[in-house]
Every structure is written in C-alpha cells, then in structure tokens.
Scaffold this active site. Sequence first.
Site, PDB file in Angstrom:
ATOM      1  N   HIS A  99       0.796  -1.230   0.000  1.00 24.51           N
ATOM      2  CA  HIS A  99       0.000   0.000   0.000  1.00 24.51           C
ATOM      3  C   HIS A  99       0.828   1.280   0.000  1.00 24.51           C
ATOM      4  CE1 HIS A  99      -4.518   0.852   0.964  1.00 24.51           C
ATOM      5  NE2 HIS A  99      -4.116   1.468  -0.128  1.00 24.51           N
ATOM      6  N   ASP A 126     -10.067  -0.856   3.539  1.00 26.25           N
ATOM      7  CA  ASP A 126      -8.856  -1.314   4.223  1.00 26.25           C
ATOM      8  C   ASP A 126      -9.190  -1.626   5.677  1.00 26.25           C
ATOM      9  OD1 ASP A 126      -6.157  -1.585   5.091  1.00 26.25           O
ATOM     10  OD2 ASP A 126      -5.478   0.097   3.876  1.00 26.25           O
ATOM     11  N   HIS A 128      -6.946  -0.945   7.774  1.00 25.94           N
ATOM     12  CA  HIS A 128      -6.074   0.054   8.396  1.00 25.94           C
ATOM     13  C   HIS A 128      -6.246   1.418   7.725  1.00 25.94           C
ATOM     14  CE1 HIS A 128      -3.958  -3.914   8.223  1.00 25.94           C
ATOM     15  NE2 HIS A 128      -3.738  -3.680   9.513  1.00 25.94           N
ATOM     16  N   ASP A 130      -3.724   3.582   7.429  1.00 25.96           N
ATOM     17  CA  ASP A 130      -2.424   3.921   6.819  1.00 25.96           C
ATOM     18  C   ASP A 130      -2.157   5.426   6.914  1.00 25.96           C
ATOM     19  OD1 ASP A 130      -2.139   1.239   6.353  1.00 25.96           O
ATOM     20  OD2 ASP A 130      -2.779   1.343   4.266  1.00 25.96           O
ATOM     21  N   HIS A 143       4.094   1.199   4.247  1.00 23.71           N
ATOM     22  CA  HIS A 143       2.705   1.009   3.774  1.00 23.71           C
ATOM     23  C   HIS A 143       1.717   1.563   4.799  1.00 23.71           C
ATOM     24  CE1 HIS A 143       2.030  -3.307   5.626  1.00 23.71           C
ATOM     25  NE2 HIS A 143       2.573  -2.494   6.474  1.00 23.71           N
ATOM     26  N   ASP A 229      -7.393  -2.536  -0.490  1.00 23.52           N
ATOM     27  CA  ASP A 229      -6.369  -3.327   0.209  1.00 23.52           C
ATOM     28  C   ASP A 229      -6.955  -4.720   0.449  1.00 23.52           C
ATOM     29  OD1 ASP A 229      -4.826  -4.469   2.380  1.00 23.52           O
ATOM     30  OD2 ASP A 229      -4.172  -2.469   2.983  1.00 23.52           O
ATOM     31  N   ASP A 231      -6.560  -6.708   2.723  1.00 27.01           N
ATOM     32  CA  ASP A 231      -6.970  -6.991   4.105  1.00 27.01           C
ATOM     33  C   ASP A 231      -8.273  -6.308   4.504  1.00 27.01           C
ATOM     34  OD1 ASP A 231      -6.334  -4.373   5.151  1.00 27.01           O
ATOM     35  OD2 ASP A 231      -4.258  -4.968   5.426  1.00 27.01           O
ATOM     36  N   GLU A 274      -1.561  -4.935  -1.734  1.00 25.93           N
ATOM     37  CA  GLU A 274      -1.217  -5.813  -0.610  1.00 25.93           C
ATOM     38  C   GLU A 274      -1.398  -7.295  -0.908  1.00 25.93           C
ATOM     39  OE1 GLU A 274       0.211  -5.136   2.449  1.00 25.93           O
ATOM     40  OE2 GLU A 274       0.419  -2.992   2.069  1.00 25.93           O
TER      41      GLU A 274
HETATM   42  N1  ARG Z   1      -1.259  -1.247   4.154  1.00 27.01           N
HETATM   43  C1  ARG Z   1      -1.242  -1.958   5.257  1.00 27.01           C
HETATM   44  N2  ARG Z   1      -1.548  -3.228   5.270  1.00 27.01           N
HETATM   45  N3  ARG Z   1      -0.878  -1.330   6.384  1.00 27.01           N
HETATM   46  C2  ARG Z   1      -0.761  -1.953   7.652  1.00 27.01           C
HETATM   47  C3  ARG Z   1      -0.220  -1.002   8.660  1.00 27.01           C
HETATM   48  C4  ARG Z   1      -0.184  -1.604  10.028  1.00 27.01           C
HETATM   49  C5  ARG Z   1       0.285  -0.677  11.143  1.00 27.01           C
HETATM   50  N4  ARG Z   1      -0.653   0.389  11.372  1.00 27.01           N
HETATM   51  C6  ARG Z   1       1.681  -0.117  10.856  1.00 27.01           C
HETATM   52  O1  ARG Z   1       1.810   1.054  10.635  1.00 27.01           O
HETATM   53  O2  ARG Z   1       2.618  -0.868  10.807  1.00 27.01           O
HETATM   54 MN    MN Z   2      -3.543  -0.494   3.555  1.00 28.06          MN
HETATM   55 MN    MN Z   3      -4.465  -2.874   5.399  1.00 26.06          MN
END
Ligand code: ARG
Ligand code: MN
Ligand code: MN
Length: 309
Positions: A99, A126, A128, A130, A143, A229, A231, A274
């Site tokens: 990402h 997503d 998250h 991000d 990411h 994403d 996830d 991702e």
């Molecule tokens: N694009 C993603 N899957 N991001 C996950 C980030 C997870 C967590 N918030 C981090 O900064 O490490």
């Molecule tokens: Mn993401």
């Molecule tokens: Mn994510």
Amino acid sequence: MDRTNCILLGAPVQDGTGRLGCDMGPSAFRAAGIGEALRSLGHGVVDRGNVAPAPLRPLSHPNPAIHALPEIVAWTEVLSQAVYDAGTEGMPIVLGGDHSLAAGTLAGHARLAQERGRKLFVLWLDAHPDMHTLETTESGHLHGVPMAYALGLPGFDGIFPPLAAALSPERVCMMGLRSVDPAERQVLAATGLRVHDMRAIDENGVAALLRGFLDEVAAQDGLLHVSLDVDFLDPDIAPGVGTTVPGGATFREAHLIMEMLHDSGRVASLDLVELNPFLDERGRTARLMVDLTASLMGRSVLDRPTRSF
Ligand SMILES: NC(=[NH2+])NCCC[C@H](N)C(=O)O
Ligand SMILES: [Mn+2]
Ligand SMILES: [Mn+2]
C-alpha cells in the site's frame, strides 16, 4: 454499456512491508486473468507492464524504525508520474504491490484532478487507515503512511516528492477499519475524514454508508479513486496478505460495494494492493480481487441501468 480504456500498470513494490512477496502481486493478478476479465466486459485493455522504480537517492530520517525510505520515495516519484500519464488516456488500474504505492498514485491522481478543475474523492477500503506520519510510525513500514502524505500532513516535506495538490479530508471515505494505532486515532479525529469502521458496517450495512458518500461525489461532480487493500476482506476469503485482521468484509459486502461503485459511474482509477501471492492458497485471493474488479467494471447478475447524474 460504457467502454472504458483500462490501463494496467504493475507496481511490484514490497519494501513498504515487513515481509517479502508483494513484488509477485502484479504477476498473480495477470495470471488470475485480470486482462481477460475486463476484455470480456467489453472494455479496452492496455497492459503497460511493470513500472520500474526511479534511481535511489540517499535519504534518512530521525525515526530509527523507518525501513526502506529511499526505495519508497523512488516508487512514489515514478508512480505519481505513471498514473498521471495513464489517467490522461484512460482508467489507470494499478496492480500492487504493497500500500505504500498509494503515496505515488494518490499524488498523481490529485495533480491530474486539479489540472482538470475536478474534485478528487477517495474511497479507502482497508482494515487500516495507513495514516501514520514519518514521526509516528512505530513499525517503520511505510505502507502505513501513504494517506498521511497524500493529505499533506506535516513531516514529509523535503523527503517525499512535493505534492502538486493535497487531498481534502472531507473527500476521503474509509470503510472496513478494524486495526487503528493510537497515533492514527488522534489524526483521524482531528482531520475529520468519513470513517466507517467494521462496527458501523455491522450496524448499518455497506449500502447505506456507501450511498451517502457516492451521493456527495455526485453532488460535487467528483472523480473517484478507489484503493482496495486485500486486508479489507475477511482473511477466511482472502488469505493472501501479510497483515490479516479477523472480522473483515464478507464476499457479498465487497461485491455489493463494487456493484454500487459501478452504478455510480464515478470511478476514474483503481489500486489493487497488498496481495502477497506467497501467502495465498492456489491463487484464490488473486482470483477474488479480479472478480471484485470485474464487478466494479460492470459484471452483474442482471442487466441494470447505470445511474445518470
Ligand atoms: N497497508 C497496510 N496493510 N498497512 C498496515 C499497517 C499496520 C500498522 N498500522 C503499521 O503502521 O505498521
Ligand atoms: Mn492499507
Ligand atoms: Mn491494510
């Protein structure tokens, strides 16, 4: 049915995560038949192959956790230009890659929208947000920062490429969140984006939440970028990702979102991010992402008229 000129851009970015494998994402999307799926819906498809990163410059940051800063800055530069160029010819569909690639694609789409005098809206699907800055990231995986960069939050200046245009927080809608770090919570509250976490989806359903946002996009004659994403999806249906979080969107919730996006007629660009084929099970996550893209591009059970605005 409207025929779209789809421009596929592979972005084999993996340095924004803590594990290897996302660099195989573009190949897996191709092997899962993304080109054929779009062609069978009547769209034009040009596959530009994989984008190559810009040369690396030495860069550092006082936060010692940060990984691969020169690499992600190089990808940001080249992807911003690549989606800008592709967006002048058709609909860019970026095959990720992790990402962190969204730092580049959001910057490129924002620049293009600004030059066209149009408002750019972003739907962020997503687990998250991000939304870390370079100061707040604890994992140091980049990411986790692209949304903060694209919104123009402080701390990226002089390190990441300057933004021709920043996103407006009120034009960003996030759906599916279920893993938000404390620093991200604060920023989300302060910036005031539309945020629909999984609880909001459970209580209201995806249709009502998305309709409110799409009505706003239409009212402002906006262009919509979709960032999907893997996830966002529940790990039971989409295991091929490095950051699984239980309790994600179901198969039908995800398809309904895509079908509504198609009917809106507003989607100008798409990032698929991702996917980690090394963690996938015989390509099932790649195939699901391709099927979701097909729904976004008009595959439906019955014929339905596109909403006209
Ligand atoms: N694009 C993603 N899957 N991001 C996950 C980030 C997870 C967590 N918030 C981090 O900064 O490490
Ligand atoms: Mn993401
Ligand atoms: Mn994510």
